[in-house]
Scaffold this active site. Structure first.
Site, short mmCIF file in Angstrom:
data_model
loop_
_atom_site.label_atom_id
_atom_site.label_comp_id
_atom_site.label_asym_id
_atom_site.label_seq_id
_atom_site.Cartn_x
_atom_site.Cartn_y
_atom_site.Cartn_z
N ASP A 33 0.87 -1.24 -0.02
CA ASP A 33 -0.12 -0.02 -0.08
C ASP A 33 1.19 1.19 -0.10
O ASP A 33 0.35 2.40 0.54
CB ASP A 33 -1.10 0.03 1.23
CG ASP A 33 -0.15 -0.07 2.61
OD1 ASP A 33 1.17 -0.12 2.56
OD2 ASP A 33 -0.96 0.30 3.74
N HIS A 236 27.14 13.59 -10.04
CA HIS A 236 26.02 13.28 -9.32
C HIS A 236 26.21 12.15 -8.13
O HIS A 236 25.20 11.47 -8.02
CB HIS A 236 24.64 12.81 -10.41
CG HIS A 236 24.47 13.66 -11.19
ND1 HIS A 236 23.59 13.75 -12.48
CD2 HIS A 236 24.71 15.24 -11.02
CE1 HIS A 236 23.47 14.85 -13.04
NE2 HIS A 236 24.07 15.76 -12.24
N ASP A 253 25.86 20.44 -3.63
CA ASP A 253 24.86 20.83 -4.88
C ASP A 253 23.54 20.52 -4.44
O ASP A 253 23.10 19.25 -4.04
CB ASP A 253 25.36 19.93 -6.15
CG ASP A 253 24.70 20.48 -7.36
OD1 ASP A 253 23.55 21.49 -7.33
OD2 ASP A 253 25.04 20.17 -8.47
N ASP A 264 18.94 26.24 -7.52
CA ASP A 264 19.73 25.09 -7.79
C ASP A 264 21.27 25.64 -7.53
O ASP A 264 21.55 26.57 -8.54
CB ASP A 264 19.82 24.70 -9.32
CG ASP A 264 20.81 23.54 -9.75
OD1 ASP A 264 21.54 23.07 -8.57
OD2 ASP A 264 21.08 22.99 -10.83
N HIS A 336 31.47 18.54 -17.84
CA HIS A 336 30.01 19.03 -18.01
C HIS A 336 30.00 20.41 -18.68
O HIS A 336 30.93 21.07 -18.86
CB HIS A 336 29.30 18.99 -16.87
CG HIS A 336 29.82 19.79 -15.84
ND1 HIS A 336 29.58 21.05 -15.61
CD2 HIS A 336 30.50 19.49 -14.75
CE1 HIS A 336 30.22 21.65 -14.57
NE2 HIS A 336 30.79 20.52 -14.14
N HIS A 340 22.27 25.36 -17.70
CA HIS A 340 21.13 24.95 -18.10
C HIS A 340 20.04 25.77 -17.48
O HIS A 340 20.29 26.47 -16.68
CB HIS A 340 20.68 23.34 -17.55
CG HIS A 340 20.87 23.33 -16.04
ND1 HIS A 340 19.92 23.59 -15.10
CD2 HIS A 340 21.71 22.78 -15.09
CE1 HIS A 340 20.08 23.39 -14.02
NE2 HIS A 340 21.22 22.96 -13.76
N HIS A 347 16.41 21.05 -14.35
CA HIS A 347 16.91 21.29 -15.65
C HIS A 347 15.67 21.58 -16.41
O HIS A 347 15.11 20.55 -17.03
CB HIS A 347 17.83 19.87 -16.28
CG HIS A 347 18.73 19.62 -15.41
ND1 HIS A 347 20.03 19.41 -16.11
CD2 HIS A 347 19.31 19.79 -14.09
CE1 HIS A 347 21.29 19.56 -15.31
NE2 HIS A 347 20.78 19.27 -14.18
N GLU A 366 27.86 27.13 -13.64
CA GLU A 366 28.12 26.21 -12.79
C GLU A 366 29.56 25.78 -13.33
O GLU A 366 29.55 24.38 -13.49
CB GLU A 366 27.18 25.16 -12.32
CG GLU A 366 26.31 24.49 -13.57
CD GLU A 366 25.63 23.21 -13.27
OE1 GLU A 366 25.94 22.42 -12.43
OE2 GLU A 366 24.13 23.45 -13.80
N TYR A 370 37.52 18.84 -11.29
CA TYR A 370 37.50 17.72 -10.78
C TYR A 370 38.75 16.89 -10.82
O TYR A 370 39.07 16.30 -11.88
CB TYR A 370 36.24 16.75 -11.19
CG TYR A 370 34.86 17.59 -11.28
CD1 TYR A 370 34.20 17.73 -10.07
CD2 TYR A 370 34.68 18.35 -12.64
CE1 TYR A 370 33.04 18.76 -10.11
CE2 TYR A 370 33.48 19.02 -12.75
CZ TYR A 370 32.74 19.42 -11.36
OH TYR A 370 31.59 20.07 -11.41
N ARG A 379 32.92 22.88 -7.42
CA ARG A 379 31.76 23.40 -8.37
C ARG A 379 31.12 24.70 -7.56
O ARG A 379 31.03 24.55 -6.33
CB ARG A 379 30.83 22.47 -8.73
CG ARG A 379 30.03 22.85 -9.77
CD ARG A 379 29.29 21.90 -10.44
NE ARG A 379 28.34 21.34 -9.65
CZ ARG A 379 28.58 19.69 -9.16
NH1 ARG A 379 29.59 19.18 -9.66
NH2 ARG A 379 27.59 19.18 -8.37
N GLU A 381 27.97 27.34 -8.13
CA GLU A 381 26.96 27.20 -9.20
C GLU A 381 26.11 28.50 -8.68
O GLU A 381 25.68 28.55 -7.37
CB GLU A 381 26.16 26.01 -9.13
CG GLU A 381 24.89 26.13 -10.10
CD GLU A 381 24.27 24.84 -9.96
OE1 GLU A 381 23.50 24.56 -11.00
OE2 GLU A 381 24.40 23.94 -9.40
#
Length: 411
Positions: A33, A236, A253, A264, A336, A340, A347, A366, A370, A379, A381
């Site tokens: 449930d 991520h 992040d 963000d 990356h 965005h 995003h 951002e 790394y 990073r 951002e």
């Protein structure tokens, strides 16, 4: 927010003789449930302001004048005792601005009547699909069922008609996003006040999420990333289980969600409150790229152009650090893109035909580096609002320099 104007803008793009059908969605069953937290179709929310399951919006341009209908669940006292109160007809009218509000159990018969009595040339559904490997969402399931039932009526995709509108934000949307950013700033201050060696990453995550929820956020905008040491080099990273060690950095992040809109933000902090000289050197390269993008962003640019500006700054810094020899090697440490769109989705939606930034767009800034061999992931951002002649950093108040961070954490 003017949901009526948004629906009119969609109707203006629809072909004559067409109907658009947009479902809010249903709860997703997990096991026994248990159900996942309901997440409404974002385009349905954008056009109605409503965020409950079992609703349908119909934009009917097969009649003249065009007509807008909203279907909602009828109140059931027994269900409401178990699961809470539903939206009433009066509330749905007030929130959405739609006056023709009917109950969902009449939707199927209404559609049958329209398809047999109106000259419906085509029907729009939200058929967006992020990846071919994903399960189809509820709107796509319904689109496929309609296509099987009415194989002679073409099905068209509603998504690009709405996405084009969502790529710029009005003053009301920007104000809500600013609230989300401000709550995120408070959450990061709370993190810095409590951060120390020996904490678990999930404790840092908990400090942030406690702060934003305590102060009015609905939820985190997305699963919080709290990567310390080598974990900060994973873009991520999401397990958040490791110990924050003395002398290491932690990359955060994260963001707050307020009334359906998201912040963000990424910041990188020294666990013990002081950057090492090596950490500081890398951090300042990333910060220079962050500031350069914010200074250069303006209408008419593309995100690709902004990313190239970012890569130039990062490559120059990496050469000075002795990590690469040529600018085209920057991809070893920066893999990356710098930006965005941001809004109802983190995003946020885009359409290729509007690749150039317009005033009202809200985008991220951002840059990151790394460096596995140094166990350094950094990073920085921010969230930018594109204006008539440049950009405003909506998150300017969130401290970002080495000196600001060390001074704040020294308190």
């Amino acid at each position: 927010m003017n949901f009526t104007a948004r629906r009119e803008a969609v109707l203006n793009q629809m072909e004559e003789g067409s109907i658009a059908i947009l479902y809010s969605g249903i709860e997703m069953h997990i096991s026994a449930d248990s159900y996942a937290r309901f997440e409404e179709n974002r385009n349905f929310f954008y056009l109605t302001g409503l965020r409950r399951e079992e609703m349908v919006l119909v934009l009917d341009k097969a009649v003249s004048p065009a007509r807008t209908l909203l279907f909602i669940e009828e109140a059931d006292p027994t269900k409401e005792r178990w699961y809470g109160r539903k939206v009433t007809v009066a509330e749905a009218k007030e929130i959405s601005g739609i006056q023709d509000v009917l109950f969902i159990n009449s939707f199927e018969s209404m559609m049958n009547m329209k398809m047999t009595r109106e000259d419906v040339k085509q029907v729009y559904f939200d058929t967006y699909r992020h990846s071919i490997g994903d399960l189809p969402d509820y709107n796509l399931v319904k689109a496929n069922a309609f296509a099987a039932a009415y194989p002679g009526t073409p099905v068209r995709n509603l998504f690009p008609l709405v996405a084009g509108l969502r790529m710029w934000k009005d003053a009301d949307e920007v104000a809500v996003m600013q609230e989300a950013i401000d709550l995120t700033e408070d959450g990061l201050k709370f993190v810095m006040q409590n951060l120390k060696p020996g904490m678990k990453e999930y404790q840092v995550q908990a400090d942030f999420e406690y702060s934003i929820r305590r102060n009015g956020a609905e939820w985190p905008a997305f699963p919080t990333i709290a990567g310390s040491g080598i974990n900060g080099t994973m873009l991520h990273y999401g397990t958040n289980l490791e110990t924050c060690e003395d002398g290491k950095l932690i990359l955060l992040d994260l963001g707050a969600r307020v009334r359906g809109y998201n912040a963000d933000i990424t910041r990188t902090y020294p666990v013990n409150g002081k950057f090492t000289e090596r950490q500081k050197a890398v951090y300042n390269v990333v910060l220079a790229a962050n500031r350069k993008v914010a200074a250069e962003a303006k209408p008419g640019m593309t995100l690709l152009e902004l990313n190239n500006i970012c890569k130039e700054v990062l490559a120059k810094g990496l050469i000075e650090l002795g990590l690469i020899e040529k600018e085209d090697q920057v991809g070893k440490y920066y893999m990356h893109s710098v930006s965005h769109h941001l809004g109802i989705d983190v995003h946020d939606v885009t359409v290729a035909s509007q690749a150039k930034l317009c005033p009202g767009a809200v985008i991220t800034d951002e840059p990151g580096l790394y460096i596995d061999e140094w166990e350094i992931g950094i990073r920085i951002e921010d969230d930018l609002l594109i204006t008539e002649d440049g950009a405003v950093v909506l998150s300017e108040g969130i401290i970002r320099t080495v000196e600001e961070i060390e001074a704040f954490m020294a308190k």
